[in-house]
Design a protein around this motif. Sequence first.
Motif, PDB file in Angstrom:
ATOM      1  N   THR A 116      75.525  -1.745 -21.941  1.00  7.39           N
ATOM      2  CA  THR A 116      74.223  -1.437 -22.788  1.00  7.39           C
ATOM      3  C   THR A 116      72.309  -0.747 -21.446  1.00  7.39           C
ATOM      4  O   THR A 116      71.579  -0.053 -21.716  1.00  7.39           O
ATOM      5  CB  THR A 116      73.713  -1.635 -24.342  1.00  7.39           C
ATOM      6  N   GLY A 117      72.519  -2.334 -21.024  1.00  9.46           N
ATOM      7  CA  GLY A 117      71.227  -2.216 -20.576  1.00  9.46           C
ATOM      8  C   GLY A 117      69.715  -1.581 -21.223  1.00  9.46           C
ATOM      9  O   GLY A 117      69.918  -2.167 -22.828  1.00  9.46           O
ATOM     10  N   PRO A 118      69.238  -1.992 -20.942  1.00 10.11           N
ATOM     11  CA  PRO A 118      67.272  -2.173 -21.552  1.00 10.11           C
ATOM     12  C   PRO A 118      67.032  -1.239 -21.793  1.00 10.11           C
ATOM     13  O   PRO A 118      66.092  -1.377 -23.002  1.00 10.11           O
ATOM     14  CB  PRO A 118      66.135  -2.563 -20.406  1.00 10.11           C
ATOM     15  N   THR A 119      67.637  -0.119 -21.695  1.00  9.13           N
ATOM     16  CA  THR A 119      67.121   1.127 -22.327  1.00  9.13           C
ATOM     17  C   THR A 119      68.259   2.218 -23.091  1.00  9.13           C
ATOM     18  O   THR A 119      67.757   2.989 -24.288  1.00  9.13           O
ATOM     19  CB  THR A 119      66.966   2.668 -21.596  1.00  9.13           C
ATOM     20  N   GLY A 120      69.050   1.017 -23.637  1.00 11.60           N
ATOM     21  CA  GLY A 120      69.963   1.787 -24.390  1.00 11.60           C
ATOM     22  C   GLY A 120      70.666   0.925 -26.253  1.00 11.60           C
ATOM     23  O   GLY A 120      69.425   0.269 -26.710  1.00 11.60           O
ATOM     24  N   GLU A 155      82.312  -5.129 -14.443  1.00 11.87           N
ATOM     25  CA  GLU A 155      82.246  -4.515 -13.479  1.00 11.87           C
ATOM     26  C   GLU A 155      81.740  -2.500 -14.480  1.00 11.87           C
ATOM     27  O   GLU A 155      81.789  -1.882 -13.699  1.00 11.87           O
ATOM     28  CB  GLU A 155      84.237  -3.991 -12.939  1.00 11.87           C
ATOM     29  N   MET A 156      82.573  -2.916 -15.161  1.00 10.42           N
ATOM     30  CA  MET A 156      82.729  -1.774 -15.938  1.00 10.42           C
ATOM     31  C   MET A 156      80.649  -1.282 -16.560  1.00 10.42           C
ATOM     32  O   MET A 156      80.621  -0.022 -16.784  1.00 10.42           O
ATOM     33  CB  MET A 156      83.457  -1.931 -17.379  1.00 10.42           C
ATOM     34  N   GLY A 157      80.491  -2.262 -16.496  1.00 14.56           N
ATOM     35  CA  GLY A 157      78.788  -2.130 -17.115  1.00 14.56           C
ATOM     36  C   GLY A 157      78.076  -2.137 -15.255  1.00 14.56           C
ATOM     37  O   GLY A 157      77.571  -0.700 -15.085  1.00 14.56           O
ATOM     38  N   GLY A 158      78.954  -2.137 -14.182  1.00 19.15           N
ATOM     39  CA  GLY A 158      78.207  -1.781 -13.040  1.00 19.15           C
ATOM     40  C   GLY A 158      78.711   0.203 -13.017  1.00 19.15           C
ATOM     41  O   GLY A 158      77.819   0.861 -12.422  1.00 19.15           O
TER      42      GLY A 158
END
Length: 382
Positions: free
Chosen positions: A127-131, A329-332
């Motif tokens: 998700t990261g910082p903006t998700g 790996e999927m997030g990257g």
Amino acid sequence: MKQRVGMFVGLLAMAAAALPHASAQAPEGPMSPPSGVPIQKGPAPIKLRSVLVNTPVTVRNEKGDMVHDLEESDFRVTDNGALQKITHFNLGGDPISLVVVVEMSSRIASILPQIRKSGILISQTVTGPTGEGAVVGFDDRVATLLDFTPSSDAMEKVMSGLPAGTPGTRLFDAMSKAVELLSARPEVSETELGHRRVMLVIAEAHDSGSEEKLGEVLRRAQLANITIYAVGISTMKADLKRKPEQSGPTRATPEGTFGAPPPPGTIQTPTTDDNAHAQGPSLMALAVWAVSHAKDQVTSHQLEIAAAATGGLHVSTWKDRTLEKVIDEMGGELHAQYTLTYTPGGENTDGYHEISVTVSKEKERGLKVRARPGYYLGVPES
């Protein structure tokens, strides 16, 4: 009084005489047009369908590294062979709306401790910082365990508390619920800055008891521009981790070996039964078949087909590929993808629409491009 009534009746008679057609009876049945005059038909109802297509595009070089230096002008997108105008272009920047679909069945009870630790990793790398993220769990039941939230703490808390459930695996029903949740999130369009819609499935490639068919779920996912990533949990790995049981017949061959050849057309691996491996054009053909024959049952390659049909990725955790490594790996990949958006020009005909994404010849040498193969348009409802 009688004189007034008589005068009124007389006036009515005079009016009737002045209108020669007033006393004529209306013709019975439909009126025929005069000879030689063409019949004027009303316009047929027009059924317009506006389809917005978002496709993630992954580009890798010969070494398998992600390529980040391409421009919008380097891509060529066709829809059923017709060249399309790209209306939105981005590289990994659009925020993500993620639904984690996670199996809780007793079949994978020995692997659940690893899955429970994945919440913080999913928040940080996917998700990261903006998700934002949500969680749908399933066994014999399907439950929304967490509604959309940007909180990494909430994701970690829910994932760390996953209970070991019943033996059932209503995988397709859970994926359908995720499609429903994601379809309500704002998405990227020509005029709006929305979210990329992503489903992350952590489960076996096994379904039992679902009311939904995989093909029908994938049709809706394609039209909602949802990308499916799948982490395949190996049942055999769970069995090997489970404490041996005394009941049941003794194996004729050691664990991990095979006493009989595989079924025709399959590859014999430790996960042949639940998560058979398919590659290349054959997998894409299965994905197209699944959405084109939505009411038919898909009995193998389920998670691989789901990922291929939506432009995502399926990776099994068998051997040295741990759950943490696969999710990382999927997030990257998600945060290094190109997003291309277009509204199909011309007629949006019923049936399967094939999407083709290529890179200009000046830069295509050695590059591997992966995008969703297409989408299915059903007959519009009247």
